[in-house]
Write a protein that holds these residues in place. Structure first.
Motif, PDB file in Angstrom:
ATOM      1  N   ALA A  58       0.815  -1.212   0.000  1.00 23.20           N
ATOM      2  CA  ALA A  58       0.000   0.000   0.000  1.00 23.20           C
ATOM      3  C   ALA A  58       0.850   1.265   0.000  1.00 23.20           C
ATOM      4  N   LEU A  59       2.102   1.170   0.422  1.00 26.39           N
ATOM      5  CA  LEU A  59       2.967   2.346   0.530  1.00 26.39           C
ATOM      6  C   LEU A  59       3.528   2.771  -0.824  1.00 26.39           C
ATOM      7  N   LEU A  60       3.862   1.815  -1.700  1.00 25.40           N
ATOM      8  CA  LEU A  60       4.552   2.125  -2.944  1.00 25.40           C
ATOM      9  C   LEU A  60       3.813   3.128  -3.826  1.00 25.40           C
ATOM     10  N   PRO A  61       2.493   3.016  -4.044  1.00 29.20           N
ATOM     11  CA  PRO A  61       1.835   3.992  -4.930  1.00 29.20           C
ATOM     12  C   PRO A  61       1.946   5.433  -4.448  1.00 29.20           C
ATOM     13  N   SER A  62       2.188   5.654  -3.170  1.00 26.97           N
ATOM     14  CA  SER A  62       2.321   7.014  -2.641  1.00 26.97           C
ATOM     15  C   SER A  62       3.694   7.610  -2.925  1.00 26.97           C
ATOM     16  N   LEU A  63       4.635   6.806  -3.378  1.00 30.79           N
ATOM     17  CA  LEU A  63       6.010   7.272  -3.543  1.00 30.79           C
ATOM     18  C   LEU A  63       6.327   7.749  -4.949  1.00 30.79           C
ATOM     19  N   VAL A  64       5.486   7.402  -5.939  1.00 27.49           N
ATOM     20  CA  VAL A  64       5.762   7.765  -7.333  1.00 27.49           C
ATOM     21  C   VAL A  64       4.471   8.251  -7.991  1.00 27.49           C
ATOM     22  N   PRO A  65       4.595   9.090  -9.039  1.00 30.88           N
ATOM     23  CA  PRO A  65       3.400   9.483  -9.792  1.00 30.88           C
ATOM     24  C   PRO A  65       2.764   8.272 -10.471  1.00 30.88           C
ATOM     25  N   ALA A  66       1.450   8.346 -10.700  1.00 34.41           N
ATOM     26  CA  ALA A  66       0.740   7.227 -11.319  1.00 34.41           C
ATOM     27  C   ALA A  66       1.305   6.890 -12.695  1.00 34.41           C
ATOM     28  N   SER A  67       1.759   7.908 -13.436  1.00 33.81           N
ATOM     29  CA  SER A  67       2.277   7.666 -14.781  1.00 33.81           C
ATOM     30  C   SER A  67       3.565   6.854 -14.775  1.00 33.81           C
ATOM     31  N   LEU A  68       4.273   6.853 -13.633  1.00 34.88           N
ATOM     32  CA  LEU A  68       5.529   6.110 -13.527  1.00 34.88           C
ATOM     33  C   LEU A  68       5.379   4.822 -12.731  1.00 34.88           C
ATOM     34  N   PHE A  69       4.162   4.529 -12.280  1.00 35.61           N
ATOM     35  CA  PHE A  69       4.022   3.402 -11.369  1.00 35.61           C
ATOM     36  C   PHE A  69       4.375   2.069 -12.018  1.00 35.61           C
ATOM     37  N   SER A  70       3.975   1.858 -13.265  1.00 32.93           N
ATOM     38  CA  SER A  70       4.270   0.585 -13.920  1.00 32.93           C
ATOM     39  C   SER A  70       5.775   0.346 -13.981  1.00 32.93           C
ATOM     40  N   ARG A  71       6.527   1.409 -14.304  1.00 28.93           N
ATOM     41  CA  ARG A  71       7.989   1.284 -14.323  1.00 28.93           C
ATOM     42  C   ARG A  71       8.540   1.069 -12.910  1.00 28.93           C
ATOM     43  N   ALA A  72       7.952   1.772 -11.932  1.00 28.18           N
ATOM     44  CA  ALA A  72       8.409   1.602 -10.551  1.00 28.18           C
ATOM     45  C   ALA A  72       8.164   0.185 -10.067  1.00 28.18           C
ATOM     46  N   ALA A  73       7.005  -0.380 -10.436  1.00 28.04           N
ATOM     47  CA  ALA A  73       6.702  -1.758 -10.044  1.00 28.04           C
ATOM     48  C   ALA A  73       7.692  -2.725 -10.671  1.00 28.04           C
ATOM     49  N   ALA A  74       8.025  -2.497 -11.943  1.00 26.67           N
ATOM     50  CA  ALA A  74       8.996  -3.366 -12.604  1.00 26.67           C
ATOM     51  C   ALA A  74      10.390  -3.180 -12.010  1.00 26.67           C
ATOM     52  N   LEU A  75      10.753  -1.931 -11.672  1.00 25.82           N
ATOM     53  CA  LEU A  75      12.048  -1.679 -11.029  1.00 25.82           C
ATOM     54  C   LEU A  75      12.105  -2.367  -9.675  1.00 25.82           C
ATOM     55  N   SER A  76      11.034  -2.248  -8.910  1.00 25.80           N
ATOM     56  CA  SER A  76      10.967  -2.914  -7.607  1.00 25.80           C
ATOM     57  C   SER A  76      11.099  -4.420  -7.776  1.00 25.80           C
ATOM     58  N   SER A  77      10.441  -4.949  -8.801  1.00 27.51           N
ATOM     59  CA  SER A  77      10.546  -6.387  -9.058  1.00 27.51           C
ATOM     60  C   SER A  77      11.967  -6.779  -9.456  1.00 27.51           C
ATOM     61  N   SER A  78      12.638  -5.923 -10.240  1.00 31.11           N
ATOM     62  CA  SER A  78      14.021  -6.211 -10.647  1.00 31.11           C
ATOM     63  C   SER A  78      14.946  -6.301  -9.441  1.00 31.11           C
ATOM     64  N   VAL A  79      14.820  -5.313  -8.548  1.00 25.94           N
ATOM     65  CA  VAL A  79      15.643  -5.307  -7.334  1.00 25.94           C
ATOM     66  C   VAL A  79      15.323  -6.527  -6.476  1.00 25.94           C
ATOM     67  N   PHE A  80      14.031  -6.800  -6.343  1.00 26.32           N
ATOM     68  CA  PHE A  80      13.588  -7.944  -5.547  1.00 26.32           C
ATOM     69  C   PHE A  80      14.138  -9.249  -6.108  1.00 26.32           C
ATOM     70  N   GLN A  81      14.071  -9.407  -7.428  1.00 23.44           N
ATOM     71  CA  GLN A  81      14.541 -10.654  -8.033  1.00 23.44           C
ATOM     72  C   GLN A  81      16.057 -10.791  -7.930  1.00 23.44           C
ATOM     73  N   THR A  82      16.778  -9.667  -8.006  1.00 25.40           N
ATOM     74  CA  THR A  82      18.234  -9.734  -7.826  1.00 25.40           C
ATOM     75  C   THR A  82      18.569 -10.282  -6.440  1.00 25.40           C
ATOM     76  N   VAL A  83      17.869  -9.762  -5.439  1.00 28.12           N
ATOM     77  CA  VAL A  83      18.081 -10.241  -4.074  1.00 28.12           C
ATOM     78  C   VAL A  83      17.651 -11.700  -3.940  1.00 28.12           C
ATOM     79  N   THR A  84      16.598 -12.066  -4.658  1.00 24.96           N
ATOM     80  CA  THR A  84      16.103 -13.431  -4.589  1.00 24.96           C
ATOM     81  C   THR A  84      17.073 -14.416  -5.224  1.00 24.96           C
ATOM     82  N   ILE A  85      17.899 -13.945  -6.133  1.00 29.30           N
ATOM     83  CA  ILE A  85      18.963 -14.788  -6.686  1.00 29.30           C
ATOM     84  C   ILE A  85      20.072 -14.963  -5.650  1.00 29.30           C
ATOM     85  N   ILE A  86      20.455 -13.857  -5.025  1.00 30.65           N
ATOM     86  CA  ILE A  86      21.557 -13.889  -4.068  1.00 30.65           C
ATOM     87  C   ILE A  86      21.177 -14.654  -2.803  1.00 30.65           C
TER      88      ILE A  86
END
Length: 421
Positions: free
Chosen positions: A142-170
């Protein structure tokens, strides 16, 4: 051809500009840091707990019970968590949950160093960890949508997923390797990582707008569930993902495959646990630069079908490289479903309801993950691990076809940001 090349170059330039805007937002970076440390701790802990409980019991059922112990608190607390997240500071809720998770890891480390770990102790502490997750996950979502404009949210979600998956590999690889030094060492590092996650979330300085405090009624408590049911595309996306992972999830059987089928040891388990994240990271990076702009619904259904087929290949494989490849494909397909679902849920939910909707969403995810582990473990104990995994993959493919007929609005969905464009 020149016009197409120019359009492609313009899109790439716009993607780079948007990516730069995201990376210049300190609140978003603090959020990503907290989520990354929490994910790293979770992945390392999962490998250690899975290997340790299987060494203690030699029973696939015990692996399923670990998932059940984590799932039950989520079921009991889902509507309470949604109300709490919508009424109080989401940053503080997440930080408190991460501190509680760190304390659970400290207890596991202490017991492991003193050779006092029992299956019952593991189930109890994992249950307490499940309580923390029941509040932490909807808070972060619920916190993430408050941190970025709606127009950038799809990219932010994918960026968050990228970081998350990198950590999930490590995380799984590190957990598997460090387990050679003892389970207590892994749990100690897990505790430190959760503490770092709690510290990172407190660095977010964004002042949240005042949210109206609804009177606590049954309608308010179950508001998130009613909202999801009223939106067929959201209901279809969440339930499709739930049943796909519930049936196709092979995570619970990985210790059995690493130990008895692939004969790879703890390092092999870490490799198997990290393989889905490799595929997911590759797809996440692609989606961060090339977000889904059309045919979002059909892409989600295709991804779920690939997820099921890759599960079948993994279930039948007795060769470690093929198993790793199948899991990487599985992870790449899964992240497409995750991005579509999370974007739909978070962009199309009013801020004052995001906590309750996120809590219900996390219940569906918990059902697919933790209850899926229980399903896989119990079936593995009855019909064998290979049959349990293969039948689950077949069930996933069947569900994808059935859901295309049941949710035509999701199937025909084009853009994810239609209502906020």
């Amino acid at each position: 051809m020149q016009q197409n090349s120019g359009a492609t170059a313009a899109e790439a330039s716009l993607a780079d500009e948007d990516q730069g805007r995201l990376l210049r937002q300190p609140d978003l970076l603090a959020f990503l840091g907290s989520r990354s440390f929490s994910a790293l701790a979770y992945q390392m802990q999962t490998v250690a707990v899975g290997w340790q409980i299987y060494e203690l019991t030699r029973s696939p059922l015990s692996l399923g019970l670990v998932g059940l112990a984590q799932f039950l608190p989520m079921v009991v607390l889902v509507f309470v968590a949604g109300q709490v997240v919508d009424r109080f500071d989401r940053r503080r809720i997440a930080a408190c949950c991460q501190v509680l998770s760190a304390l659970c890891a400290v207890a596991l480390a202490f017991a492991s160093f003193h050779h006092a770990v029992t299956p019952g102790m593991i189930y109890a502490l994992i249950g307490l960890f499940g309580v923390a997750k029941a509040f932490e996950q909807p808070s972060l979502q619920a916190l993430l949508p408050s941190l970025v404009p709606a127009s950038l949210f799809s990219r932010a979600a994918a960026l968050s997923s990228s970081v998350f998956q990198t950590v999930t590999i490590i995380g799984p690889s590190a957990g598997g390797l460090l387990y050679g030094l003892g389970a207590g060492v892994v749990y100690s590092i897990v505790a430190v990582a959760y503490a770092c996650a709690a510290l990172s979330i407190t660095l977010i300085r964004l002042r949240q707008p005042a949210r109206p405090r609804e009177k606590v009624t049954l309608a308010a408590v179950f508001g998130g569930l009613h909202f999801i049911r009223s939106r067929p595309e959201i209901m279809g996306a969440i339930s499709l993902d739930m049943f796909a992972v519930l049936l196709g999830g092979a995570v619970a059987m990985m210790p059995v495959y690493a130990h008895d089928i692939l004969h790879a040891g703890p390092w092999g388990l870490g490799l198997l646990r990290g393989a889905p994240a490799v595929g997911a990271l590759a797809v996440s990076i692609w989606l961060a630069r090339r977000p889904i702009r059309r045919h979002a619904g059909l892409l989600m259904f295709a991804a779920v079908g690939v997820f099921g087929l890759a599960t079948i290949v993994f279930g039948l494989s007795t060769w470690l490289p093929l198993s790793v490849l199948a899991l990487a494909v599985l992870g790449g397909a899964d992240v497409v479903s995750v991005v579509v679902r999370s974007t739909l849920v978070q962009l199309r939910t009013p801020d004052e309801m995001r906590g309750r909707v996120a809590a219900v969403n996390m219940l569906f995810i918990g059902t697919s993950n933790q209850l899926g582990e229980f399903r896989s473990g119990t079936m593995g104990a009855v019909i064998g691990p290979v049959a349990a995994v293969v039948l689950g993959g077949v069930g996933t493919v069947v569900v994808a076809g059935l859901w295309m007929r049941l949710f035509p609005k999701l199937r025909d969905l084009q853009r994810l940001d239609e209502e906020v464009a």
